[in-house]
Design a protein around this motif. Structure first.
Motif, PDB file in Angstrom:
ATOM      1  N   THR A 225       0.824  -1.214   0.000  1.00  0.00           N
ATOM      2  CA  THR A 225       0.000   0.000   0.000  1.00  0.00           C
ATOM      3  C   THR A 225       0.849   1.251   0.000  1.00  0.00           C
ATOM      4  O   THR A 225       0.563   2.223  -0.704  1.00  0.00           O
ATOM      5  CB  THR A 225      -0.919   0.001   1.232  1.00  0.00           C
ATOM      6  OG1 THR A 225      -1.695  -1.194   1.230  1.00  0.00           O
ATOM      7  CG2 THR A 225      -1.839   1.192   1.206  1.00  0.00           C
ATOM      8  N   GLN A 226       1.918   1.261   0.785  1.00  0.00           N
ATOM      9  CA  GLN A 226       2.719   2.470   0.924  1.00  0.00           C
ATOM     10  C   GLN A 226       3.593   2.741  -0.284  1.00  0.00           C
ATOM     11  O   GLN A 226       3.825   3.891  -0.643  1.00  0.00           O
ATOM     12  CB  GLN A 226       3.598   2.368   2.181  1.00  0.00           C
ATOM     13  CG  GLN A 226       2.824   2.466   3.475  1.00  0.00           C
ATOM     14  CD  GLN A 226       3.735   2.362   4.689  1.00  0.00           C
ATOM     15  OE1 GLN A 226       4.830   1.814   4.612  1.00  0.00           O
ATOM     16  NE2 GLN A 226       3.276   2.871   5.822  1.00  0.00           N
ATOM     17  N   THR A 330      -2.059   5.458  14.244  1.00  0.00           N
ATOM     18  CA  THR A 330      -1.761   5.205  12.834  1.00  0.00           C
ATOM     19  C   THR A 330      -0.321   4.757  12.626  1.00  0.00           C
ATOM     20  O   THR A 330       0.045   4.382  11.507  1.00  0.00           O
ATOM     21  CB  THR A 330      -2.024   6.467  12.004  1.00  0.00           C
ATOM     22  OG1 THR A 330      -1.266   7.563  12.544  1.00  0.00           O
ATOM     23  CG2 THR A 330      -3.499   6.828  12.024  1.00  0.00           C
ATOM     24  N   GLN A 331       0.497   4.799  13.667  1.00  0.00           N
ATOM     25  CA  GLN A 331       1.855   4.304  13.578  1.00  0.00           C
ATOM     26  C   GLN A 331       1.880   2.802  13.859  1.00  0.00           C
ATOM     27  O   GLN A 331       1.074   2.307  14.644  1.00  0.00           O
ATOM     28  CB  GLN A 331       2.766   5.040  14.571  1.00  0.00           C
ATOM     29  CG  GLN A 331       2.799   6.543  14.369  1.00  0.00           C
ATOM     30  CD  GLN A 331       3.627   7.244  15.425  1.00  0.00           C
ATOM     31  OE1 GLN A 331       4.293   6.601  16.240  1.00  0.00           O
ATOM     32  NE2 GLN A 331       3.579   8.567  15.430  1.00  0.00           N
ATOM     33  N   ALA A 356      -2.627   3.900   5.413  1.00  0.00           N
ATOM     34  CA  ALA A 356      -1.850   3.765   4.180  1.00  0.00           C
ATOM     35  C   ALA A 356      -2.755   3.542   2.978  1.00  0.00           C
ATOM     36  O   ALA A 356      -2.538   4.121   1.907  1.00  0.00           O
ATOM     37  CB  ALA A 356      -0.854   2.618   4.321  1.00  0.00           C
ATOM     38  N   VAL A 357      -3.791   2.688   3.121  1.00  0.00           N
ATOM     39  CA  VAL A 357      -4.710   2.439   2.010  1.00  0.00           C
ATOM     40  C   VAL A 357      -5.478   3.713   1.661  1.00  0.00           C
ATOM     41  O   VAL A 357      -5.667   4.049   0.480  1.00  0.00           O
ATOM     42  CB  VAL A 357      -5.677   1.291   2.359  1.00  0.00           C
ATOM     43  CG1 VAL A 357      -6.755   1.148   1.293  1.00  0.00           C
ATOM     44  CG2 VAL A 357      -4.923  -0.019   2.519  1.00  0.00           C
ATOM     45  N   HIS A 361      -5.269   5.976  -1.961  1.00  0.00           N
ATOM     46  CA  HIS A 361      -6.439   6.276  -2.795  1.00  0.00           C
ATOM     47  C   HIS A 361      -6.792   7.758  -2.767  1.00  0.00           C
ATOM     48  O   HIS A 361      -7.889   8.150  -3.181  1.00  0.00           O
ATOM     49  CB  HIS A 361      -7.644   5.452  -2.324  1.00  0.00           C
ATOM     50  CG  HIS A 361      -7.549   3.993  -2.661  1.00  0.00           C
ATOM     51  ND1 HIS A 361      -6.806   3.113  -1.901  1.00  0.00           N
ATOM     52  CD2 HIS A 361      -8.086   3.269  -3.678  1.00  0.00           C
ATOM     53  CE1 HIS A 361      -6.908   1.901  -2.435  1.00  0.00           C
ATOM     54  NE2 HIS A 361      -7.664   1.969  -3.515  1.00  0.00           N
ATOM     55  N   GLY A 362      -5.904   8.595  -2.269  1.00  0.00           N
ATOM     56  CA  GLY A 362      -6.167  10.028  -2.226  1.00  0.00           C
ATOM     57  C   GLY A 362      -7.093  10.453  -1.109  1.00  0.00           C
ATOM     58  O   GLY A 362      -7.709  11.518  -1.189  1.00  0.00           O
ATOM     59  N   GLY A 363      -7.205   9.639  -0.053  1.00  0.00           N
ATOM     60  CA  GLY A 363      -8.095   9.952   1.063  1.00  0.00           C
ATOM     61  C   GLY A 363      -7.329  10.164   2.355  1.00  0.00           C
ATOM     62  O   GLY A 363      -6.096  10.265   2.374  1.00  0.00           O
TER      63      GLY A 363
END
Length: 391
Positions: A225-226, A330-331, A356-357, A361-363
């Motif tokens: 994802t990253q 989120t870490q 990361a996902v 996706h621009g979110g």
């Protein structure tokens, strides 16, 4: 006010060039004024070689000369005033022109730097292969652009090496895990009676192996994802994905007596992206809501569309949380503590994968500690046109 406080290079160049133009204009006007005022002076003495004046007409001539001199003085004063007024107007016009010219010239001088800055901002971890490739003479600006290109190349190589290491390590570790799991199965399948302690130990080892296998899968998902490119984009409904995720955890929800309900009107919230990644993202959000909950607690889901943004919001009740600790979720490997239903599960990568996902996706992912207790998880993605359902 804040804009003027920022002393940008263009502002400094504008002041410098404007001051130079203005000083040049002031010097030119000063020289012109001095020359003009010097040329308007009238001599009070008769020119040499003039014929003598008769005494009878001397008095009349003197009066005439005095009158002419007075007229000339008035004309000279009027011309001086007009010249000074014109010089002041010209100075004001030149001040404006100097600032405009200074700003234009400063902009042209800094245009290559603005181009480099804009190109550098466009380059992120997902497109490190791009380069500035600045053209022009071998001056300081091109040297700066070439240095940035070299830095981007080193960063690209570093990211590629990191991706290869994570992928290779995860794949290589799966082989001994599969071997150990097979050895356990063979040992338990023997016809001889197995002591209860041995069977319990084997079950425990199998559980831990499954946990390590899930951890490796999370590593692969996070690395993909990253740093990986998104492929196989399709239009999906966040509501349908959330419903499927809740149905998949129906057993845990029932066992722990959790109540799941929707908050107000529920929209389909269509978005576009990779089905596997988006499904995993929402599964992790729902898993987090089930895992980080109390027995007999509740889960509230809502999917909405606001303009160009589709959003999934999942809220849970519980104790009052510290927002600083919530921001660190989120870490990787960050947890809120042991206040969970099934504290044995979870690798600490769930919300890291969600963030990361969403970013891929621009979110965005927004985590908020609810004032009355519990957690609010909001995933925002670019909205898409609803997919056509075949008749």
């Amino acid at each position: 006010m804040r804009k003027w406080r920022r002393r940008t290079v263009r502002l400094r160049f504008t002041v410098l060039y404007g001051a130079m133009f203005l000083l040049s204009a002031v010097g030119l006007l000063a020289i012109t004024t001095l020359v003009g005022l010097g040329g308007t002076r009238v001599s009070r003495f008769a020119p040499p070689g003039s014929p003598p004046v008769e005494p009878a007409t001397l008095a009349a001539a003197t009066d005439r000369i005095a009158w002419l001199q007075a007229q000339l003085s008035d004309v000279h004063a009027a011309q001086s005033r007009r010249l000074l007024i014109g010089a002041a107007l010209a100075l004001g016009v030149m001040a404006v022109v100097s600032v405009v010219l200074g700003r234009v010239i400063a902009g042209r001088v800094l245009r290559p730097l603005r181009t480099i800055t804009a190109a550098t901002r466009r380059i992120s971890a997902d497109n490190l292969h791009e380069r500035l490739a600045a053209r022009g003479p071998a001056d300081e600006v091109k040297a700066l652009a070439d240095t940035i290109d070299e830095l981007l190349e080193r960063l690209e190589n570093s990211f590629a090496a990191q991706r290869r290491f994570v992928a290779n390590a995860s794949h290589e570790l799966r082989t001994p895990l599969a071997t150990m799991r097979a050895c356990l199965d063979v040992a338990l399948a023997k016809p001889e009676p197995i002591p209860p302690q041995t069977a319990a130990l084997a079950d425990r080892l199998r559980t831990e192996l499954d946990q390590v296998d899930r951890l490796l899968e999370d590593f692969l998902m996070l690395a993909r994802t990253q740093h990986g490119a998104l492929a196989d984009r399709t239009t999906l409904s966040l509501r349908d994905l959330a419903t499927a995720a809740v149905d998949a955890r129906a057993g845990d929800i029932t066992v722990n007596q959790l109540t799941v309900h929707s908050a107000g009107a529920v929209d389909s919230a269509w978005t576009q992206g990779n089905r596997t990644l988006l499904t995993r993202m929402i599964d992790n959000v729902v898993d987090n809501a089930v895992t980080h909950n109390h027995e007999g607690g509740w889960i509230r889901l809502a999917t909405t569309v606001d303009g160009t943004t589709a959003q999934l919001v999942v809220e849970t009740g519980g104790r009052i949380l510290d927002q600083e600790q919530v921001d660190r979720l989120t870490q990787p490997f960050q947890r809120l503590g042991a206040d969970r239903i099934d504290s044995g599960n979870g690798s600490g990568l769930g919300l890291s994968i969600v963030a990361a996902v969403a970013a891929a996706h621009g979110g965005t992912l927004d985590l908020r500690a609810r004032p009355e207790g519990g957690l609010r998880v909001a995933v925002s993605l670019p909205a898409a046109v609803p997919a056509r359902v075949p008749a």
